[in-house]
Design a protein around this motif. Structure first.
Motif, PDB file in Angstrom:
ATOM      1  N   ALA A 160     103.127   3.604  23.090  1.00  0.00           N
ATOM      2  CA  ALA A 160     102.632   2.517  23.931  1.00  0.00           C
ATOM      3  C   ALA A 160     102.983   2.758  25.396  1.00  0.00           C
ATOM      4  O   ALA A 160     102.179   2.476  26.296  1.00  0.00           O
ATOM      5  CB  ALA A 160     103.221   1.187  23.456  1.00  0.00           C
ATOM      6  N   ALA A 161     104.172   3.291  25.656  1.00  0.00           N
ATOM      7  CA  ALA A 161     104.607   3.525  27.038  1.00  0.00           C
ATOM      8  C   ALA A 161     103.747   4.585  27.722  1.00  0.00           C
ATOM      9  O   ALA A 161     103.373   4.431  28.893  1.00  0.00           O
ATOM     10  CB  ALA A 161     106.069   3.951  27.048  1.00  0.00           C
ATOM     11  N   VAL A 201     107.802  13.789  21.422  1.00  0.00           N
ATOM     12  CA  VAL A 201     106.729  14.577  22.041  1.00  0.00           C
ATOM     13  C   VAL A 201     105.380  14.151  21.472  1.00  0.00           C
ATOM     14  O   VAL A 201     104.423  13.894  22.214  1.00  0.00           O
ATOM     15  CB  VAL A 201     106.953  16.086  21.808  1.00  0.00           C
ATOM     16  N   LEU A 202     105.309  14.053  20.160  1.00  0.00           N
ATOM     17  CA  LEU A 202     104.061  13.675  19.499  1.00  0.00           C
ATOM     18  C   LEU A 202     103.601  12.287  19.954  1.00  0.00           C
ATOM     19  O   LEU A 202     102.425  12.076  20.277  1.00  0.00           O
ATOM     20  CB  LEU A 202     104.260  13.704  17.986  1.00  0.00           C
ATOM     21  N   ASP A 203     104.531  11.344  20.004  1.00  0.00           N
ATOM     22  CA  ASP A 203     104.179   9.969  20.386  1.00  0.00           C
ATOM     23  C   ASP A 203     103.678   9.903  21.828  1.00  0.00           C
ATOM     24  O   ASP A 203     102.701   9.198  22.129  1.00  0.00           O
ATOM     25  CB  ASP A 203     105.376   9.046  20.220  1.00  0.00           C
ATOM     26  N   ARG A 204     104.329  10.620  22.731  1.00  0.00           N
ATOM     27  CA  ARG A 204     103.939  10.555  24.138  1.00  0.00           C
ATOM     28  C   ARG A 204     102.578  11.210  24.370  1.00  0.00           C
ATOM     29  O   ARG A 204     101.742  10.681  25.104  1.00  0.00           O
ATOM     30  CB  ARG A 204     105.023  11.194  25.009  1.00  0.00           C
ATOM     31  N   VAL A 205     102.367  12.360  23.737  1.00  0.00           N
ATOM     32  CA  VAL A 205     101.086  13.042  23.897  1.00  0.00           C
ATOM     33  C   VAL A 205      99.963  12.229  23.260  1.00  0.00           C
ATOM     34  O   VAL A 205      98.908  12.023  23.873  1.00  0.00           O
ATOM     35  CB  VAL A 205     101.155  14.456  23.278  1.00  0.00           C
ATOM     36  N   GLU A 206     100.167  11.762  22.038  1.00  0.00           N
ATOM     37  CA  GLU A 206      99.122  11.001  21.360  1.00  0.00           C
ATOM     38  C   GLU A 206      98.856   9.670  22.055  1.00  0.00           C
ATOM     39  O   GLU A 206      97.708   9.220  22.121  1.00  0.00           O
ATOM     40  CB  GLU A 206      99.496  10.784  19.900  1.00  0.00           C
TER      41      GLU A 206
END
Length: 344
Positions: A160-161, A201-206
């Motif tokens: 979300a961020a 990493v996955l959360d920020r990129v996605e």
């Protein structure tokens, strides 16, 4: 203990109660025992005490990068929270290396820690974190989740961020938005995301990609890089991005090393921030607010993350069946490193 008891002219049991701070002992007797202990330079054998009680009152912390200010602040919060509960902390650093992490977990278990807080180096290599020991050593993950449902974690909603950061760029008029992503899964830097990255990493990129798609923006691979987490590598990668024929006008940097590298490359190539390049970084590093212009950031509640991890671990130490993972909110802090792109 026998020597202290003899010097104080009390029984061994009374000396033990006076030194241990439990049971019924008169103030005069306690003072006499403490004076005798001081004269003999007596110290409690913590190893022997832990063998009797089954508790060492220590927590092991395995951190990915102790030089990063986010983890330094988290460790401080962990130490303060644990200290209030009577626990001490042992910290080992892995530099996001899986083998070093396995060794760190093994060493801390051998030192009879009561529980572990781990920043995992891998999303799927988790067998060493499911500790089968006697007594059982509970584990809480900090900052990152893994693919196993057996391990509790405390993280932030980075998906979300990242989306909020991209939408803030878009609101300022940016359409060419790139990513500078820190990951230990590459030696230098790469145009494509490695196959195995950690959850953050996955959360920020996605999260960023989903926001870009939702806005209908076209993204080009050459606008982003996946970098080993060092300022030098980030600088080199960002210089390549900015040297392209149509570079992005905004960059989301996923940690402070990426932000410093991006800012250094922009300065070296003569790009003005924010007039020619807007930047948002994950984590509110101490220098971000004094940089000129002050850097807009995704601020994660680092002190709360550390404290919550300790509180969760202590509950698991008391009750081996206790389960509870938590995802905390992050906050977009708008300063002056984002402005309208050139030509607007």
């Amino acid at each position: 203990m026998i020597d202290v008891a003899r010097r104080a002219k009390v029984s061994r049991a009374t000396a033990a109660r006076a030194l241990g701070g439990y049971g019924l002992v008169t103030q005069a007797t306690r003072e006499r025992v403490m004076a005798a202990a001081a004269e003999l330079n007596y110290r409690v054998n913590e190893l022997a005490r832990s063998m009797r009680s089954g508790r060492s009152l220590t927590i092991g912390v395995v951190v990915a990068d102790i030089s990063n200010s986010f983890f330094t602040s988290a460790i401080r919060s962990i130490i303060e929270t644990a200290s209030k509960a009577g626990y001490q902390i042992l910290v080992l650093n892995t530099d996001d290396d899986l083998e070093r992490e396995r060794d760190a977990v093994r060493v801390l278990i051998e030192k009879r820690v009561d529980g572990l807080i781990v920043v995992p180096a891998s999303q799927n290599e988790t067998e060493h974190l499911i500790v089968q020991s006697e007594p059982e050593v509970p584990v809480v993950l900090l900052d990152r989740r893994v693919d196993s449902h057996e391990i509790d974690f405390v993280t932030t909603d980075d998906r979300a961020a990242a989306g909020a950061a991209v939408r803030h760029f878009a609101a300022a008029g940016h359409k060419r938005i790139g990513l500078l992503v820190a990951t230990a899964s590459v030696e230098k830097h790469s145009l494509t995301m490695p196959a195995h990255v950690v959850g953050t990493v996955l959360d920020r990129v996605e999260g960023a990609r989903a926001a870009l798609a939702g806005l209908g923006f076209v993204t080009k691979p050459e606008w982003s890089r996946y970098c080993h987490s060092s300022v030098e590598t980030a600088h080199e990668a960002m210089a390549e991005i900015l040297s392209g024929p149509e570079p992005p006008t905004a960059i989301l940097a996923t940690n402070e090393e990426m932000a410093l590298g991006a800012l250094g490359a922009a300065q070296a190539l003569g790009f003005q921030v924010p007039e020619e390049l807007s930047i948002i970084a994950f984590d509110d590093a101490p220098w971000a607010v004094v940089f000129r212009p002050p850097l807009s950031v995704v601020r994660r509640p680092v002190a709360k993350l550390g404290a919550t991890a300790v509180e969760l671990l202590l509950k698991k130490i008391e009750n081996g069946s206790y389960r509870n993972s938590q995802v905390l909110e992050a906050e977009l802090v708008v300063r002056r490193s984002v402005a309208a792109p050139p030509g607007r």
